[in-house]
Design a protein around this motif. Structure first.
Motif, short mmCIF file in Angstrom:
data_model
loop_
_atom_site.label_atom_id
_atom_site.label_comp_id
_atom_site.label_asym_id
_atom_site.label_seq_id
_atom_site.Cartn_x
_atom_site.Cartn_y
_atom_site.Cartn_z
N SER A 78 0.96 -1.27 -0.18
CA SER A 78 0.05 -0.07 -0.01
C SER A 78 0.74 1.20 -0.01
O SER A 78 0.71 2.11 -0.48
CB SER A 78 -0.88 -0.13 1.18
OG SER A 78 -1.75 -1.05 1.18
N ALA A 82 1.30 4.22 -2.72
CA ALA A 82 1.10 5.73 -2.55
C ALA A 82 2.32 6.40 -3.24
O ALA A 82 2.08 7.69 -3.87
CB ALA A 82 0.85 5.90 -1.24
N ASP A 87 1.82 10.42 -3.90
CA ASP A 87 1.01 10.77 -2.86
C ASP A 87 1.56 10.89 -1.55
O ASP A 87 1.66 9.97 -0.66
CB ASP A 87 -0.47 9.96 -2.66
CG ASP A 87 -1.45 10.31 -1.93
OD1 ASP A 87 -1.17 11.37 -1.07
OD2 ASP A 87 -2.60 9.95 -2.11
N LYS A 90 -0.74 10.35 1.86
CA LYS A 90 -1.23 8.84 1.94
C LYS A 90 0.22 8.29 2.38
O LYS A 90 -0.22 7.18 3.07
CB LYS A 90 -1.61 8.37 0.45
CG LYS A 90 -2.35 7.11 0.43
CD LYS A 90 -3.50 6.96 1.38
CE LYS A 90 -4.16 5.54 1.35
NZ LYS A 90 -5.58 5.73 2.37
N GLU A 93 0.56 8.33 6.14
CA GLU A 93 -0.25 7.57 6.78
C GLU A 93 -0.03 5.93 6.74
O GLU A 93 0.14 5.52 7.64
CB GLU A 93 -1.78 7.74 6.17
CG GLU A 93 -2.27 9.01 6.46
CD GLU A 93 -3.63 9.20 5.87
OE1 GLU A 93 -4.37 7.95 5.26
OE2 GLU A 93 -4.12 10.39 5.82
N LEU A 94 0.52 5.47 5.59
CA LEU A 94 0.85 4.37 5.55
C LEU A 94 2.26 3.96 6.19
O LEU A 94 2.37 2.83 6.46
CB LEU A 94 0.73 3.89 4.05
CG LEU A 94 -0.56 4.10 3.36
CD1 LEU A 94 -0.32 3.95 1.74
CD2 LEU A 94 -1.61 2.88 3.94
N SER A 134 6.56 8.19 7.64
CA SER A 134 5.39 8.93 8.05
C SER A 134 5.67 10.28 8.38
O SER A 134 4.50 11.17 8.89
CB SER A 134 4.99 8.08 9.50
OG SER A 134 5.83 8.48 10.51
#
Length: 206
Positions: A78, A82, A87, A90, A93-94, A134
């Protein structure tokens, strides 16, 4: 008259003796029943405690089952997608999600001592890079993703995988850099839309 008194005396003694014996038997029976009841209660308590112990083991096994390498891989892919999509938010977050799943990875079973030691080192390093992802802009995210990808490739070499993976390689990024994908088609996470198809399949895993 004295004979009559004697007879009454003998009968009275016999009555008292029988009464005493009867009470003693009743007491013994009551004591036996009480002991039996106590044993049954203890047996029931032990059984209940045993059930509680097994429930605890089941819960522990269930918790351990949540921390598996497939969850780590899912979060990694994931994150990779991103970065392919450029992104940054995103990916942040991932990155946090991946740091969490890496930290929860269960290395307690089915591995040798040397493999456990290697996995521990891999996880510690990978968590650090996932945490940086992050918090970083996308250029720095890609720098950390390079090392993170190496860690995940090393992890898979120990844990194995139930799905076919493709180790892909970009010769252009930082002297040459690899990553993992579930698809054979190249989608470059290091350049994203700038050079989306730059790279090749280096090898298949599983």
């Amino acid at each position: 008259m004295s004979k009559l008194k004697l007879v009454f005396g003998v009968v009275a003694i016999a009555f008292v003796t029988l009464t005493a014996v009867s009470c003693k038997d009743a007491k013994t029976e009551s004591s036996t029943n009480s002991e039996t009841s106590t044993e049954e209660d203890h047996s029931k308590m032990n059984h209940d405690n045993s059930d509680g112990h097994h429930d605890g083991e089941k819960k522990e096994m269930a918790m351990s089952g949540n921390g598996n390498s497939q969850t780590v891989l899912d979060d990694y892919f994931s994150l990779k997608d991103a970065l392919v999509a450029d992104d940054n938010l995103k990916a942040k977050e991932l990155g946090a999600a991946l740091a969490k799943s890496l930290g929860s990875l269960d290395i307690s079973a089915n591995y040798s001592d040397s493999q456990k030691a290697d996995l521990k080192d891999i996880i510690e390093d990978a968590v650090e890079h996932a945490e940086h992802i992050s918090e970083s802009d996308i250029a720095h995210q890609r720098e950390h993703f390079k090392v993170l990808s190496k860690d995940v490739i090393d992890m898979v070499a120990i844990t194995g995988t139930e799905m076919k993976l493709y180790e892909q390689f970009c010769p252009m990024y930082d002297g040459g850099t690899a990553w993992l994908s579930t698809k054979e088609e190249v989608r470059n996470p290091y350049y994203g839309s700038k050079m989306l198809k730059c790279g090749k399949v280096q090898r298949e895993i599983n």
